[in-house]
Motif scaffolding. Structure first.
Motif, PDB file in Angstrom:
ATOM      1  N   GLY A 141       0.817  -1.221   0.000  1.00 55.17           N
ATOM      2  CA  GLY A 141       0.000   0.000   0.000  1.00 55.17           C
ATOM      3  C   GLY A 141       0.848   1.267   0.000  1.00 55.17           C
ATOM      4  O   GLY A 141       0.350   2.359  -0.264  1.00 55.17           O
ATOM      5  N   GLN A 142       2.143   1.117   0.339  1.00 54.36           N
ATOM      6  CA  GLN A 142       3.031   2.291   0.327  1.00 54.36           C
ATOM      7  C   GLN A 142       3.848   2.336  -0.959  1.00 54.36           C
ATOM      8  O   GLN A 142       4.869   3.017  -1.052  1.00 54.36           O
ATOM      9  CB  GLN A 142       3.980   2.232   1.534  1.00 54.36           C
ATOM     10  N   GLY A 143       3.400   1.561  -1.940  1.00 48.17           N
ATOM     11  CA  GLY A 143       4.032   1.635  -3.264  1.00 48.17           C
ATOM     12  C   GLY A 143       5.238   0.737  -3.429  1.00 48.17           C
ATOM     13  O   GLY A 143       5.959   0.846  -4.418  1.00 48.17           O
ATOM     14  N   LEU A 144       5.512  -0.151  -2.455  1.00 47.94           N
ATOM     15  CA  LEU A 144       6.674  -1.032  -2.596  1.00 47.94           C
ATOM     16  C   LEU A 144       6.277  -2.302  -3.347  1.00 47.94           C
ATOM     17  O   LEU A 144       5.361  -3.012  -2.929  1.00 47.94           O
ATOM     18  CB  LEU A 144       7.243  -1.404  -1.219  1.00 47.94           C
ATOM     19  N   PRO A 145       6.966  -2.610  -4.440  1.00 48.73           N
ATOM     20  CA  PRO A 145       6.643  -3.831  -5.189  1.00 48.73           C
ATOM     21  C   PRO A 145       6.911  -5.084  -4.354  1.00 48.73           C
ATOM     22  O   PRO A 145       7.745  -5.070  -3.435  1.00 48.73           O
ATOM     23  CB  PRO A 145       7.612  -3.786  -6.373  1.00 48.73           C
ATOM     24  N   GLY A 146       6.223  -6.172  -4.694  1.00 46.61           N
ATOM     25  CA  GLY A 146       6.306  -7.414  -3.934  1.00 46.61           C
ATOM     26  C   GLY A 146       7.724  -7.900  -3.713  1.00 46.61           C
ATOM     27  O   GLY A 146       8.103  -8.308  -2.613  1.00 46.61           O
ATOM     28  N   GLU A 147       8.571  -7.838  -4.783  1.00 45.57           N
ATOM     29  CA  GLU A 147       9.934  -8.388  -4.629  1.00 45.57           C
ATOM     30  C   GLU A 147      10.768  -7.520  -3.692  1.00 45.57           C
ATOM     31  O   GLU A 147      11.654  -8.011  -2.990  1.00 45.57           O
ATOM     32  CB  GLU A 147      10.619  -8.615  -5.986  1.00 45.57           C
ATOM     33  N   VAL A 148      10.460  -6.209  -3.643  1.00 44.25           N
ATOM     34  CA  VAL A 148      11.195  -5.319  -2.727  1.00 44.25           C
ATOM     35  C   VAL A 148      10.792  -5.613  -1.285  1.00 44.25           C
ATOM     36  O   VAL A 148      11.627  -5.664  -0.378  1.00 44.25           O
ATOM     37  CB  VAL A 148      10.931  -3.835  -3.089  1.00 44.25           C
ATOM     38  N   VAL A 149       9.489  -5.865  -1.070  1.00 40.04           N
ATOM     39  CA  VAL A 149       9.005  -6.203   0.274  1.00 40.04           C
ATOM     40  C   VAL A 149       9.676  -7.489   0.749  1.00 40.04           C
ATOM     41  O   VAL A 149      10.170  -7.591   1.882  1.00 40.04           O
ATOM     42  CB  VAL A 149       7.472  -6.375   0.266  1.00 40.04           C
ATOM     43  N   GLU A 150       9.738  -8.448  -0.166  1.00 44.86           N
ATOM     44  CA  GLU A 150      10.348  -9.738   0.165  1.00 44.86           C
ATOM     45  C   GLU A 150      11.809  -9.554   0.578  1.00 44.86           C
ATOM     46  O   GLU A 150      12.282 -10.087   1.576  1.00 44.86           O
ATOM     47  CB  GLU A 150      10.279 -10.610  -1.094  1.00 44.86           C
ATOM     48  N   MET A 151      12.500  -8.741  -0.208  1.00 41.02           N
ATOM     49  CA  MET A 151      13.930  -8.539   0.048  1.00 41.02           C
ATOM     50  C   MET A 151      14.145  -7.726   1.321  1.00 41.02           C
ATOM     51  O   MET A 151      15.032  -8.018   2.129  1.00 41.02           O
ATOM     52  CB  MET A 151      14.432  -7.867  -1.222  1.00 41.02           C
ATOM     53  N   LEU A 152      13.273  -6.739   1.584  1.00 45.00           N
ATOM     54  CA  LEU A 152      13.441  -5.945   2.807  1.00 45.00           C
ATOM     55  C   LEU A 152      13.153  -6.781   4.051  1.00 45.00           C
ATOM     56  O   LEU A 152      13.865  -6.676   5.052  1.00 45.00           O
ATOM     57  CB  LEU A 152      12.522  -4.711   2.777  1.00 45.00           C
ATOM     58  N   THR A 153      12.120  -7.621   3.998  1.00 42.74           N
ATOM     59  CA  THR A 153      11.836  -8.452   5.176  1.00 42.74           C
ATOM     60  C   THR A 153      12.997  -9.428   5.404  1.00 42.74           C
ATOM     61  O   THR A 153      13.405  -9.663   6.537  1.00 42.74           O
ATOM     62  CB  THR A 153      10.501  -9.217   5.041  1.00 42.74           C
ATOM     63  N   PHE A 154      13.566  -9.925   4.314  1.00 46.55           N
ATOM     64  CA  PHE A 154      14.713 -10.822   4.437  1.00 46.55           C
ATOM     65  C   PHE A 154      15.870 -10.103   5.132  1.00 46.55           C
ATOM     66  O   PHE A 154      16.464 -10.609   6.083  1.00 46.55           O
ATOM     67  CB  PHE A 154      15.125 -11.309   3.041  1.00 46.55           C
ATOM     68  N   ILE A 155      16.140  -8.885   4.662  1.00 46.75           N
ATOM     69  CA  ILE A 155      17.320  -8.172   5.179  1.00 46.75           C
ATOM     70  C   ILE A 155      17.083  -7.667   6.603  1.00 46.75           C
ATOM     71  O   ILE A 155      17.972  -7.728   7.454  1.00 46.75           O
ATOM     72  CB  ILE A 155      17.734  -7.033   4.211  1.00 46.75           C
ATOM     73  N   PHE A 156      15.846  -7.187   6.888  1.00 48.04           N
ATOM     74  CA  PHE A 156      15.539  -6.783   8.275  1.00 48.04           C
ATOM     75  C   PHE A 156      15.711  -7.978   9.207  1.00 48.04           C
ATOM     76  O   PHE A 156      16.220  -7.854  10.311  1.00 48.04           O
ATOM     77  CB  PHE A 156      14.111  -6.237   8.382  1.00 48.04           C
ATOM     78  N   GLY A 157      15.286  -9.149   8.726  1.00 47.82           N
ATOM     79  CA  GLY A 157      15.405 -10.353   9.540  1.00 47.82           C
ATOM     80  C   GLY A 157      16.845 -10.776   9.730  1.00 47.82           C
ATOM     81  O   GLY A 157      17.219 -11.297  10.774  1.00 47.82           O
ATOM     82  N   GLU A 158      17.689 -10.516   8.714  1.00 49.77           N
ATOM     83  CA  GLU A 158      19.061 -11.022   8.802  1.00 49.77           C
ATOM     84  C   GLU A 158      20.013 -10.099   9.562  1.00 49.77           C
ATOM     85  O   GLU A 158      20.762 -10.555  10.419  1.00 49.77           O
ATOM     86  CB  GLU A 158      19.636 -11.284   7.398  1.00 49.77           C
ATOM     87  N   VAL A 159      20.001  -8.802   9.245  1.00 46.58           N
ATOM     88  CA  VAL A 159      21.115  -7.973   9.750  1.00 46.58           C
ATOM     89  C   VAL A 159      20.802  -7.111  10.982  1.00 46.58           C
ATOM     90  O   VAL A 159      21.715  -6.553  11.570  1.00 46.58           O
ATOM     91  CB  VAL A 159      21.710  -7.047   8.651  1.00 46.58           C
ATOM     92  N   LEU A 160      19.506  -7.016  11.341  1.00 51.03           N
ATOM     93  CA  LEU A 160      19.192  -6.086  12.431  1.00 51.03           C
ATOM     94  C   LEU A 160      19.224  -6.750  13.806  1.00 51.03           C
ATOM     95  O   LEU A 160      18.321  -6.551  14.621  1.00 51.03           O
ATOM     96  CB  LEU A 160      17.840  -5.406  12.171  1.00 51.03           C
ATOM     97  N   ASP A 161      20.267  -7.525  14.054  1.00 50.80           N
ATOM     98  CA  ASP A 161      20.412  -8.165  15.367  1.00 50.80           C
ATOM     99  C   ASP A 161      21.565  -7.555  16.147  1.00 50.80           C
ATOM    100  O   ASP A 161      22.018  -8.110  17.138  1.00 50.80           O
ATOM    101  CB  ASP A 161      20.627  -9.669  15.193  1.00 50.80           C
ATOM    102  N   GLY A 162      22.042  -6.413  15.687  1.00 51.74           N
ATOM    103  CA  GLY A 162      23.129  -5.721  16.388  1.00 51.74           C
ATOM    104  C   GLY A 162      24.504  -6.019  15.815  1.00 51.74           C
ATOM    105  O   GLY A 162      25.489  -5.401  16.211  1.00 51.74           O
ATOM    106  N   ARG A 163      24.587  -6.922  14.829  1.00 54.00           N
ATOM    107  CA  ARG A 163      25.909  -7.278  14.281  1.00 54.00           C
ATOM    108  C   ARG A 163      26.609  -6.089  13.621  1.00 54.00           C
ATOM    109  O   ARG A 163      27.826  -6.060  13.521  1.00 54.00           O
ATOM    110  CB  ARG A 163      25.783  -8.428  13.279  1.00 54.00           C
ATOM    111  N   ASN A 164      25.789  -5.117  13.138  1.00 52.75           N
ATOM    112  CA  ASN A 164      26.379  -3.950  12.464  1.00 52.75           C
ATOM    113  C   ASN A 164      26.375  -2.702  13.342  1.00 52.75           C
ATOM    114  O   ASN A 164      26.583  -1.592  12.852  1.00 52.75           O
ATOM    115  CB  ASN A 164      25.612  -3.646  11.175  1.00 52.75           C
TER     116      ASN A 164
END
Ligand SMILES: NC(=O)c1ccc[n+]([C@@H]2O[C@H](COP(=O)([O-])OP(=O)(O)OC[C@H]3O[C@@H](n4cnc5c(N)ncnc54)[C@H](OP(=O)(O)O)[C@@H]3O)[C@@H](O)[C@H]2O)c1
Length: 284
Positions: free
Chosen positions: A222-245
């Motif tokens: 609904g915010q204009g993000l295409p499906g593949e971008v949503v998929e990739m963002l959820t993947f990356i939020f899930g992978e890197v946002l655990d404090g490693r960076n």
């Protein structure tokens, strides 16, 4: 004496219409360097997913800035490795690779590209500040609420201008061959703090709302993000946002001899450009 890459043959800039690539193209052109944009809309057209398009973009170039459209996705490392091997076989050994910080597949891609025997510089970058103004989260900022599944993990957002400056330094000066530059901004900020700085810069309320991954994925189209971008963002939020960076790195200073740009300066300039102005609603 300083060694420079040959200037007569064009530099291939893959992703040359993207956030970093277009800045690399502008900077090289400003130095009078011939440039070839490598993307699906380039001439000739280049598609990472269609190997029949690879030979033509490499023909006659002297060096290449290599940026996959999403290096964190499974399989990207093999694709990048194959491209690097072809580049070296085609007489283009000088490569500058954009990579993602703390991403397993991106680091696998770095190894695959290195294995080609290329004269390589790796730019391992954290989140770009410009995601808020030129990409994924611009519409949310405009609408006054940024809702992301980012919890309160601090990230050292880096300015796309700094990443491009390092890329151009690496493409034009052989002293950067063999270097791995970890690129971050000068300050750790949670997403909430980043949005607060944006809010201050635009002079109106922009709220940060932490949401679950499921709620983010449901609202994003609904915010204009295409499906593949949503998929990739959820993947990356899930992978890197655990404090490693959640630590600063000094690649910008090491490569350029200066400090990276602060997020506050980025937010002030982006606000002044009008990019976050709410869309005008047309009178009925
Ligand atoms: N965004 C971040 O915060 C961040 C941080 C660290 C690392 N990275 C990594 O940096 C890379 C670039 O990300 P970005 O956000 O800068 O990208 P971007 O601004 O979205 O640009 C993507 C570029 O790739 C091209 N492209 C898209 N699909 C393609 C395809 N199938 N074949 C050939 N070219 C294609 C696009 O041009 P056309 O549409 O004309 O093809 C565009 O030039 C990614 O690998 C990403 O993982 C991103």
């Amino acid at each position: 004496m300083m060694k420079h890459a040959p200037q007569t043959r064009p530099t291939l800039v893959l992703g040359g219409t993207g956030k970093i690539g277009r800045r690399v193209v502008e900077r090289l052109a400003a130095r009078g360097r011939p440039v070839r944009v490598g993307s699906r809309s380039g001439e000739p057209s280049f598609d990472w997913d269609d190997r029949r398009t690879w030979d033509a973009v490499l023909e006659g170039v002297g060096s290449a800035y290599v940026s996959h459209y999403w290096d964190a996705i499974p399989g990207a490392a093999d694709t990048l490795g194959s491209f690097a091997h072809l580049a070296v076989e085609s007489g283009v050994p000088r490569l500058v690779l954009l990579s993602g910080r703390g991403e397993e597949e991106a680091e696998r891609a770095e190894r695959a590209v290195r294995d080609s025997g290329a004269e390589l510089t790796v730019l391992r970058s954290t989140w770009f500040a410009q995601n808020f103004s030129e990409d994924y989260w611009r519409e949310q900022v405009r609408a006054g609420e940024v809702a992301l599944p980012a919890a309160d993990t601090p990230e050292p957002f880096v300015d796309a201008d700094d990443v491009a400056d390092v890329a151009v330094a690496a493409l034009t000066d052989d002293r950067h061959i063999g270097e791995l530059y970890e690129l971050t901004g000068p300050r750790l900020l949670t997403f909430a703090e980043a949005v607060r700085e944006i809010s201050r810069a635009v002079g109106r309320e922009v709220r940060y709302l932490p949401v679950s991954m499921e709620d983010f994925a449901a609202a994003a189209p609904g915010q204009g993000l295409p499906g593949e971008v949503v998929e990739m963002l959820t993947f990356i939020f899930g992978e890197v946002l655990d404090g490693r960076n959640a630590r600063l790195a000094y690649g910008v200073r090491r490569a350029l001899g200066r400090v990276p740009r602060d997020f506050g300066d980025y937010a002030r300039d982006a606000a002044a450009s009008g990019v976050w102005n709410p869309r005008a609603t047309r009178a009925a």
